[in-house]
Design an enzyme around this catalytic site. Structure first.
Site, PDB file in Angstrom:
ATOM      1  N   HIS A 123     -53.774 106.289-102.419  1.00 59.34           N
ATOM      2  CA  HIS A 123     -53.287 106.518-103.782  1.00 59.34           C
ATOM      3  C   HIS A 123     -52.402 107.745-103.808  1.00 59.34           C
ATOM      4  CE1 HIS A 123     -55.424 103.419-105.957  1.00 59.34           C
ATOM      5  NE2 HIS A 123     -56.573 103.771-105.405  1.00 59.34           N
ATOM      6  N   GLU A 166     -50.984 101.095-111.912  1.00 61.24           N
ATOM      7  CA  GLU A 166     -49.594 101.086-112.354  1.00 61.24           C
ATOM      8  C   GLU A 166     -49.026 102.491-112.525  1.00 61.24           C
ATOM      9  OE1 GLU A 166     -46.742  98.986-115.740  1.00 61.24           O
ATOM     10  OE2 GLU A 166     -48.930  98.856-115.910  1.00 61.24           O
TER      11      GLU A 166
END
Length: 308
Positions: A38, A109
């Site tokens: 991430h 997103e």
């Protein structure tokens, strides 16, 4: 049952922080050190900022000796499959053959928009994910001297030399998630391990059954796929230490007891026994959220692992 360490560096960790955890885990006897992929913190400021998953693992490949290394899960939306296959194979060689490759469709997103990455529809993300699994495993599996070509809706490769090859004869591939149809089908086709992140026992029983059914439909023995789960861990020698560790990671102890592996070593061993009996898992990824608390990592290795 094998215990592995799983970290979330986007919440705030430098390379040196991760190296300290990885070396502690290696010395304590854990089977692997894994990290998320991430670029944006889900809460808090995330300082000092994100670290790239495969750059991190390349460093750890040289700075550790025995522990296996991998991702839960590399995001298919972050990278093209050809260069990704090169990177993972190179890190595998750098580690002497200790890499495991978890790949997912990508889901967060906000991190895509924050760093200028396209975020397609769910349908397109799964299409790209399926093609990436085929391309990456196809490149690695192409015999020496051969070439690999692929024509998909999203990726096209023509006469690739399919180099470099990993150090291992086959890098283990991890597929995971709770999707009821496409995910089990992809697992049956590509996975050496199927992982369920942060699911309850009942949901895990149902999803593992779907994976077994998909394997049988594809003519594959379901027993070839290792079953694993990822669960947050919060263990203390007594109640006060459990409460202190829960507070350090900003979580309610009651919620952690319901959804994670929380309590004294004896309580956690009992919960792992229930998981084993009901789901048949043989591997658990312990999500460690306080990376400065190396005593926590050592405590679980000393007082939980020997009882498994």
């Amino acid at each position: 049952m094998e215990l592995r360490i799983f970290t979330e560096p986007q919440q705030g960790a430098s390379y040196d922080d991760l190296l300290a955890v990885a070396r502690t885990a290696e010395a304590a006897g854990y089977g692997a050190f894994f990290r998320s992929d991430h670029y944006l913190a889900m809460s808090g400021d995330g300082l000092p900022g994100p670290t790239d998953a495969w750059i991190t693992l390349a460093g750890l490949a040289r700075d550790t000796e025995r522990i296996r290394l991998g991702t839960l899960m590399t995001a298919a939306t972050f990278r093209h499959p050809g260069p990704l296959a090169i990177s993972v194979a190179q890190v595998d060689a750098m580690s002497g053959g200790r890499v495991e490759f978890g790949l997912g469709a990508g889901w967060f997103e906000a991190e895509h928009t924050a760093y200028g990455l396209p975020f397609p529809s769910t349908k397109e993300r799964f299409e790209r994910y399926a093609e990436q699994l085929e391309v990456v495993t196809g490149l690695w599996g192409t015999p020496d001297g051969g070439t690999f070509s692929f024509e998909g809706a999203h990726y096209r490769l023509v006469d690739s030399p399919a180099l470099p090859k990993p150090a291992q004869a086959k890098i283990p591939v991890l597929v995971g998630g709770l999707g009821p149809k496409r995910t089990p089908a992809l697992a049956a086709k590509y996975a050496d391990e199927f992982n369920l992140p942060f699911a309850g026992v009942d949901a895990a029983v149902e999803q593992f059954a779907r994976v077994d059914a998909a394997c049988e439909a594809a003519g594959r023995d379901p027993g070839e796929i290792t079953r694993s789960v990822a669960l947050v861990v919060c263990v203390g020698r007594d109640g006060a230490e459990v409460a202190r560790r829960a507070g350090r990671i900003g979580r309610e102890e009651a919620e952690l007891r319901e959804n994670g592996l929380t309590g004294t070593p004896a309580e956690v061993v009992d919960k792992l026994g229930t998981w084993r009996e009901r789901t048949g898992i043989s591997r658990v990824y312990l999500q460690v959220l306080d990376l400065a608390d190396l005593d926590h990592v050592e405590l679980v290795a000393a007082e939980v692992a020997p009882q498994l």
